[in-house]
Design a protein around this motif. Structure first.
Motif, PDB file in Angstrom:
ATOM      1  N   GLY A 229      73.519  55.377  36.789  1.00 45.30           N
ATOM      2  CA  GLY A 229      74.435  55.017  35.036  1.00 45.30           C
ATOM      3  C   GLY A 229      73.153  54.523  33.945  1.00 45.30           C
ATOM      4  N   ASP A 230      73.864  54.595  32.795  1.00 48.89           N
ATOM      5  CA  ASP A 230      72.852  54.573  31.899  1.00 48.89           C
ATOM      6  C   ASP A 230      71.156  53.604  31.325  1.00 48.89           C
ATOM      7  N   SER A 231      71.132  52.795  32.522  1.00 43.49           N
ATOM      8  CA  SER A 231      69.926  52.164  32.625  1.00 43.49           C
ATOM      9  C   SER A 231      69.815  51.141  34.224  1.00 43.49           C
ATOM     10  N   SER A 232      70.883  52.441  34.767  1.00 46.00           N
ATOM     11  CA  SER A 232      70.388  51.881  36.122  1.00 46.00           C
ATOM     12  C   SER A 232      70.959  53.024  37.838  1.00 46.00           C
ATOM     13  N   ILE A 233      70.621  52.840  38.443  1.00 49.61           N
ATOM     14  CA  ILE A 233      71.256  53.659  40.017  1.00 49.61           C
ATOM     15  C   ILE A 233      72.383  53.087  40.010  1.00 49.61           C
ATOM     16  N   ASN A 234      73.210  53.259  40.164  1.00 52.69           N
ATOM     17  CA  ASN A 234      74.609  52.430  40.836  1.00 52.69           C
ATOM     18  C   ASN A 234      75.190  52.432  42.125  1.00 52.69           C
ATOM     19  N   PHE A 235      74.854  51.515  43.568  1.00 53.90           N
ATOM     20  CA  PHE A 235      75.802  51.553  44.561  1.00 53.90           C
ATOM     21  C   PHE A 235      76.814  50.787  44.352  1.00 53.90           C
TER      22      PHE A 235
END
Length: 304
Positions: A229-235
């Motif tokens: 993501g733009d500011s995070s790793i999504n799961f």
């Protein structure tokens, strides 16, 4: 006077002929009355017996009542036609049959939508894709089935509204039955900072959800990373819950969010906020503090 006498003689002759014919028909009339009584008794007896038999095969009260009523009316119609035949009114029988056909055709065109809903209701009652108490979604409506009739399907939405859907719409469009299996998978989107140990995050999330509300413990919890993501790793966190009402799904999702947040806080795992850049119209290379100083100096000069 002669014309009046002739008319009276003709009338008396007709009445006498009708009287003789009535006397000759008295045995037939007696048989017809007996036949009518027997028809009503037999039709009612068969209907009661059929209700018991159908009740063991089908649990749809509307469909059972429809079948028994149709058979009851058919038996009465057969008995009525036999009575007309006994009374030597065969031409009347033919006229009635022709009239019924014409009336049926006219009614079919006039009430084709009602007929379509009626037929769809019969098919739904036979196939039983859902039942009262099931949570379904169809035609953009989501809720619990309160009543299944031969014309409409009554759905109570989670917010309290009652929707009456014509059976034709339900039959012709997709229906999602959330209650058919008694379980439902819950998918929860989560994001963590780029600086976190992803394998550690995965393990902590799985441990945190072991005792989440309504979880089916015979099925594994899945944690799968799916995007940068733009500011995070999504799961995504996926697990199965026991499902009979929508509150089961909502409460399990809420409990999962609480448990993940507590577990991440206890292990110093950061769920980052989205990063936003604000444009103040500053020229490239110049600092915001310098711009503010220039604004202050400009005001001081103008004041003097």
């Amino acid at each position: 006077m002669n014309d009046i006498n002739k008319a009276l003689e003709l009338l008396l002759g007709k009445l006498e002929s009708w009287g003789e014919h009535l006397i000759l028909m008295l045995p037939n009339i007696a048989v017809a009355i007996i036949l009518i009584i027997i028809t009503f008794v037999v039709a009612r007896f068969i209907r009661n017996g059929l209700d018991k038999v159908i009740g063991r095969i089908s649990h749809s009260a509307a469909l059972n009542n429809l079948i028994s009523t149709i058979l009851y009316i058919a038996l009465l119609a057969v008995g009525f036609f036999f009575v007309l035949s006994v009374l030597q009114l065969d031409k009347v029988v033919i006229s009635l049959l022709a009239g019924v056909g014409i009336i049926g055709l006219a009614l079919g065109f006039a009430f084709q939508d009602i007929a379509a809903n009626f037929i769809s209701g019969i098919i739904i009652a036979v196939q039983k894709p859902f039942g009262v108490g099931d949570m379904i979604e169809t035609n953009d409506y989501f809720g619990v089935i309160e009543r299944v009739s031969l014309r409409t399907l009554d759905i109570r939405q989670p917010s309290g509204e009652l929707v009456k859907l014509p059976n034709k719409m339900v039959f012709e469009n997709p229906v999602t039955n959330f209650s058919s299996s008694g379980t439902r998978r819950l998918d929860l989107d989560v994001g963590v900072s780029y600086g976190e140990d992803l394998e550690k995050v995965q393990q902590i999330a799985i441990e945190a959800l072991q005792d989440v509300k309504n979880r089916v413990k015979t099925r594994d919890i899945e944690v799968m990373y799916d995007a940068f993501g733009d500011s995070s790793i999504n799961f995504k966190v996926r697990f199965w819950i026991s499902y009979s009402r929508q509150i089961d799904f909502v409460s399990a999702k809420s409990d999962a969010i609480i448990k993940i947040k507590k577990a991440f806080d206890a292990n110093n795992i950061m769920i980052p906020f989205p990063i936003r850049t604000l444009d103040f119209g500053i020229k490239g290379g110049e600092k915001l503090s310098e711009q503010l100083e220039q604004v202050k100096d400009g005001r001081s000069v103008s004041d003097n």
